[in-house]
Design a protein around this motif. Structure first.
Motif: not given
Length: 366
Positions: A44-48, A50-55
């Motif tokens: 079930y892991a979701v690929p990382e 970059p467009e969805l990574r946030t802080e």
């Protein structure tokens, strides 16, 4: 596919609360087996992306899709949920003292309406046992928020004591905290959303958070407020003013609703909070109102009726920086998280956005 063809028919043939406990216990057990976490990630892991990574608040989120409070009430399956693709999760609601919650039955499926009704009543093991569970989890791979509430026996005039106790007991274990004042299943709890009660409670929570930070060091931890969807426009405006004035870090919109508009299932008359598809548009409108009232300056986590990437995207465009799911996970299974992330990526690119932060609140700029 595995969930819908095999697991879901079995779980949906069981009493909803028994199925709930089986799921939590099962995830906990699998994550403890040698290779269990790797198995879950493989499935079930979701690929990382970059467009969805946030802080937010200095906390990194690998993706914007989180697990809402209420599923892992006692922080028993944090490792398991962390292994199936979530970008973050909430545990709780937890109260200072353990409590059994309301009488059974208290959880109902409404398949025709793609919804759930619950009147659980903050059943939980209390802060001491939750602290043990979070300590046993060890090093975590995603941010974990602790959702805190008051015991049923605590009168509203002393509610702040319970919220302070939760913060003191769990400060070391949460990446951020969520003040739950909007569950419809604890008598008079929602009245804490209004007027001087809200102001006094949030001042006490902020004071306790600062005190714990001073004593224990490290980075200051954010605290958010979770509000109900059953608010008039003027109530939202006044509440948001009070929340902003308190200096808290954000808002979660929203909790379950007491509305029963449009329901068809035989359980529609059951008391409790309604979640799922009937909440989709209502919670998105609330996010839109909050974002407008704060001029986009206070981060929002959107929750309520997210089943598709479009549902999540609509909340992000309305003003949510992160989103949470619960009921859809019950109906769709753990593959939902990957579908949401992949769909969000497609929708971002379709609208010409290079990063998810560009989409946040974009409905207000069109």
């Amino acid at each position: 596919m595995l969930y819908k063809k095999i697991a879901k028919p079995i779980l949906f043939s069981m009493d909803p609360e028994k199925a709930h406990h089986l799921t939590i216990d099962g995830l906990h057990a699998v994550s403890k087996f040698p290779g269990g976490k790797e198995l879950l990630r493989g499935l079930y892991a979701v690929p990382e992306y970059p467009e969805l990574r946030t802080e937010l608040w200095g906390i990194p989120f690998a993706n914007p899709v989180g697990l809402a409070a209420g599923l892992d009430k006692n922080a028993k399956a944090v490792t398991g949920f962390s292994s199936i693709g979530f970008g973050f999760m909430e545990v709780g609601t937890v109260t200072p003292k353990p409590q059994a919650g309301n009488e059974l039955p208290r959880l109902f499926r409404l398949p025709e309406d793609v919804a759930l009704i619950n009147r659980m009543g903050f059943n939980n093991v209390g802060i001491e046992t939750m602290a043990q569970h979070l300590q046993e989890t060890g090093k975590r791979t995603i941010p974990v928020a602790v959702n805190i509430g008051k015991n049923k026996a605590t009168p509203n005039e002393h509610a702040e004591d319970d919220y302070r106790a939760c913060i003191r007991g769990l400060y070391n274990y949460g990446d951020f905290f969520v003040v739950n004042i909007s569950s419809p299943n604890t008598p008079d709890l929602r009245s804490l959303q209004h007027g001087d009660d809200l102001s006094r409670l949030l001042d006490a929570v902020q004071e306790e958070m600062k005190l714990q930070h001073q004593q224990k060091g490290g980075a200051a931890k954010p605290v958010l407020v979770k509000i109900a969807p059953d608010l008039r426009e003027e109530e939202v405006s006044y509440m948001v003013q009070t929340i902003v004035k308190s200096g808290v870090s954000g808002i979660i919109a929203s909790n379950t609703t007491i509305s029963r508009d449009g329901l068809t299932h035989r359980h529609k008359g059951e008391m409790g909070g309604l979640s799922g598809r009937p909440l989709t548009e209502r919670s998105t409108r609330l996010i839109h109102s909050i974002y407008a009232a704060t001029e986009g300056k206070l981060p929002i986590i959107g929750s309520g009726g997210i089943f598709t990437a479009q549902d999540a995207y609509d909340k992000i465009c309305a003003g949510a920086s992160l989103v949470e799911v619960y009921t859809a996970l019950i109906y769709e299974g753990p593959g939902l998280i990957r579908h949401l992330n992949e769909g969000l990526l497609t929708l971002l690119r379709k609208d010409g956005f290079k990063h998810i932060t560009e989409a946040v609140g974009s409905a207000h700029r069109r």
